[in-house]
Design a protein around this motif. Structure first.
Motif, short mmCIF file in Angstrom:
data_model
loop_
_atom_site.label_atom_id
_atom_site.label_comp_id
_atom_site.label_asym_id
_atom_site.label_seq_id
_atom_site.Cartn_x
_atom_site.Cartn_y
_atom_site.Cartn_z
N THR A 455 0.84 -1.19 0.00
CA THR A 455 0.00 0.00 0.00
C THR A 455 0.88 1.24 0.00
OG1 THR A 455 -1.65 1.25 1.26
CG2 THR A 455 -0.13 -0.12 2.53
N ASP A 456 0.32 2.34 -0.48
CA ASP A 456 1.06 3.60 -0.50
C ASP A 456 0.97 4.35 0.83
OD1 ASP A 456 1.79 3.17 -3.12
OD2 ASP A 456 0.01 4.16 -3.92
N THR A 457 0.12 3.85 1.73
CA THR A 457 -0.02 4.50 3.03
C THR A 457 1.27 4.35 3.84
OG1 THR A 457 -2.36 3.92 3.00
CG2 THR A 457 -1.44 4.63 5.10
N LYS A 458 1.71 5.44 4.49
CA LYS A 458 2.96 5.40 5.25
C LYS A 458 2.89 4.36 6.36
CE LYS A 458 6.17 8.22 7.95
NZ LYS A 458 6.46 9.57 8.51
N ASN A 459 1.84 4.42 7.19
CA ASN A 459 1.65 3.46 8.27
C ASN A 459 0.22 2.93 8.21
OD1 ASN A 459 3.74 5.61 9.99
ND2 ASN A 459 4.26 3.44 9.83
N PRO A 460 -0.02 1.89 7.42
CA PRO A 460 -1.38 1.37 7.24
C PRO A 460 -1.98 0.93 8.58
CG PRO A 460 0.18 0.35 5.71
CD PRO A 460 0.99 1.08 6.71
N ILE A 461 -3.31 0.99 8.66
CA ILE A 461 -4.04 0.51 9.83
C ILE A 461 -4.54 -0.90 9.55
CG2 ILE A 461 -5.99 0.87 11.38
CD1 ILE A 461 -3.76 2.91 11.67
#
Length: 605
Positions: A455-461
């Motif tokens: 994913t491109d999210t820095k810190n995915p949940i």
């Protein structure tokens, strides 16, 4: 004419007085080597087991009368400890289906004797075999043995239950002939000190016996599971060889078939269990012809309403949850109908009896309900409570939650994708990344690793929503906590620092739900519909258009449904419906579109 009326009135009063005297008469029930004696006369027990917790209270009398009309003279009754002590130290033996004394008195009013099966462990395909799940909050608890924490809870339960049943013993004018010690203990363990301690607890609380045990008809089970002066129940006693095994073990007490199986249990993902009727007929013929005492397990099964269904497991990674219906292919169907099996058994028992059997009671009314339009009105994600922090995931029981859902949420730091392993997911887990469903994991089979995409999210949940589907109720894997029982790893790295959300899905929680804006609804949607009734009656709600979840009718939890089958329709008794407007709420974990629901007169599609 006046004299005739007076004579009839006096005769009626005398008859009623006689019945009242008989109801209060003290009766002796004892053993004489290989037979039971009731008031010093040989007595053959023909039992039809049923469980008041699984039967709507309005139908208790009907089901007892059905058993009597089939030829039974006794009602064996399991008492589910966790049904009466849902919170530690708080007992309920008075409200609704929990009034066990009322059920036993009703048996007596209908001329039936009772065998009391109070556990503390009962199996019965019931959640945790009847044991209270609060015991599982102790990480190292041992059950069905002399563990001090377990025995303290057992002692409290026996003391409280004894207050209810002591006046109902046959020696006190009630219908209870015998009390069972534990259940099928020889299949589980060999602690004779534990069995003796249970017997002593009953005696010290005013229940002097007689007692019996219940085990499979094998020498090792009888050696491990019986007591010297307790009658031997066989699960089942199907042949002379079984009874010979019992008499060889202890010739000084009678033996009987404490569980003769006219049907069998069904798990999700299986076909309906429909045992062969010809072998049943042969078995009952043997028992009747040889005047052996026996009990049908069960004559009527009823329903695992709410979250009361249990599960089986015979290896560390196996998990077989029971369906909501406890029809059991029993002689009396889930909604109280006399089946073809019932008629066969009734005729067979009548042929071996010198008394005419009562007429079969009238069938309970059923109704059809036209299609009900449903619509989404909120979701799990819009109903989250305040979270609880934990370094690593903890199971439901740690938080005094025994059923429903539990949500674990953490921020991914370090590894953001790769192989995610849950150890262990009890019992059905949904894995989401940034609110999107990635995959599901079912506990059975031990395949607990899935792929987390990049994913491109820095810190995915990462969110893991876990459904408990019933505590294991039999054999060696009963220490069965719900939720995540150990840890979660991503590429071998243990994930730390979790927010935990408790979602018990009890009736109080469901009644508190309010409509929310539908934007963002996904995976875990509550659907609601309303329908009008001019009359009430039993019905079966068809859930075949939905995927997996729970159904509530006017605030009552009907139980779980799952499209893997075999059950597609959930039983709803008439007393949970009302004339006028009715409300149905469905929580579906996997389905994102509403579908209609209808009510039907039969369980079969």
């Amino acid at each position: 004419m006046r004299k005739l009326h007076a004579f009839i009135l006096i005769a009626t009063c005398l008859q009623l007085a006689g019945l009242a005297t008989h109801a209060q008469q003290k009766n002796s029930f004892r053993f004489s080597n290989n037979q039971f004696l009731l008031n010093n006369k040989p007595f053959q027990i023909i039992g039809g087991e049923m469980h008041p917790a699984r039967i709507p209270k309005i139908y208790w009398r009907h089901r007892i009368q059905m058993a009597k009309a089939m030829g039974c003279n006794t009602i064996p009754v399991y008492i589910f400890w966790n049904y009466h002590e849902t919170k530690e130290g708080v007992f309920d033996f008075t409200t609704g289906n929990k009034n066990i004394a009322a059920f036993i008195r009703m048996c007596q009013q209908e001329g039936m004797w009772v065998l009391l099966r109070p556990g503390p462990y009962v199996c019965a395909e019931w959640d945790f075999g009847g044991l209270p799940p609060y015991l599982l909050k102790y990480p190292d608890i041992k059950i069905r043995c002399m563990d001090s924490r377990y025995m303290t809870a057992v002692g409290r339960y026996i003391k409280r239950l004894a207050q209810e049943v002591k006046p109902l013993l046959s020696i006190n004018g009630g219908p209870i002939l015998m009390t069972q010690i534990e259940n099928e203990y020889g299949s589980y363990a060999n602690d004779s000190n534990y069995l003796k301690a249970l017997k002593k607890l009953w005696i010290n609380n005013g229940i002097p016996g007689p007692f019996y045990t219940s085990d499979g008809p094998t020498p090792y089970m009888l050696e491990a599971g019986t007591l010297d002066d307790a009658a031997i129940g066989l699960d089942s006693g199907s042949s002379q060889a079984d009874f010979t095994t019992a008499s060889n073990h202890n010739p000084h007490v009678p033996s009987f078939s404490s569980e003769t199986y006219p049907g069998w249990l069904t798990h999700w993902k299986e076909k309906w269990q429909r045992p062969d009727t010809s072998s049943l007929k042969k078995e009952i013929s043997f028992l009747l012809e040889n005047k052996k005492s026996f009990c049908f397990y069960v004559i009527h099964g009823g329903t695992n309403f709410g979250f009361t269904a249990g599960a089986n497991a015979f290896s560390p990674t196996q998990y077989q949850p029971d369906i909501t219906s406890y029809d059991y292919d029993a002689p009396i169907s889930e909604n109280g109908l006399a089946t073809a099996k019932y008629i066969m058994l009734r005729n067979l028992i009548a042929a071996h009896s010198n008394k005419a059997l009562p007429a079969i009671p009238k069938a309970v009314k059923t109704i059809e309900i036209p299609e009900i339009k449903m619509s989404a009105f909120t979701s799990i994600w819009k109903e989250l409570p305040q979270p609880v922090f934990s370094v690593q995931p903890k199971p439901m029981e740690h938080y005094n939650q025994n059923q429903g859902l539990i949500l674990y949420s953490t921020k991914l730091i370090g590894h953001h994708s790769g192989n995610l392993t849950i150890t262990e997911p009890h019992d059905f887990a949904m894995v989401l990344l940034d609110g999107k469903l990635i995959d599901t994991i079912h506990r059975d089979g031990g395949r607990w690793t899935i792929k987390i995409p990049k994913t491109d999210t820095k810190n995915p949940i990462l969110q893991i929503l876990v459904e408990g589907m019933g505590h294991i109720n039999f054999a060696q894997y009963m220490i069965d906590r719900k939720g995540i029982t150990d840890r979660v790893t991503l590429n071998g790295m243990t994930l730390m620092n979790w927010q935990t959300y408790l979602l018990p899905l009890d009736e109080k929680f469901v009644q508190s739900l309010k409509p929310k804006y539908p934007e963002g609804f996904h995976d875990g949607i509550f659907y609601k519909g309303n329908f009008m009734l001019d009359e009430t009656g039993d019905t079966f709600f068809d859930m075949s258009r939905y995927s997996k979840g729970v159904v509530y009718i006017n605030g009552h939890n009907l139980g779980r449904y799952w499209n893997v089958g075999p059950q597609q329709r959930l039983y709803c008794p008439a007393n949970w419906l009302k004339k006028g407007n009715n409300e149905i709420i469905v929580l579906d974990l996997l389905q994102n579109e509403a579908a209609v629901i209808s009510g039907h007169a039969t369980m079969n599609n």
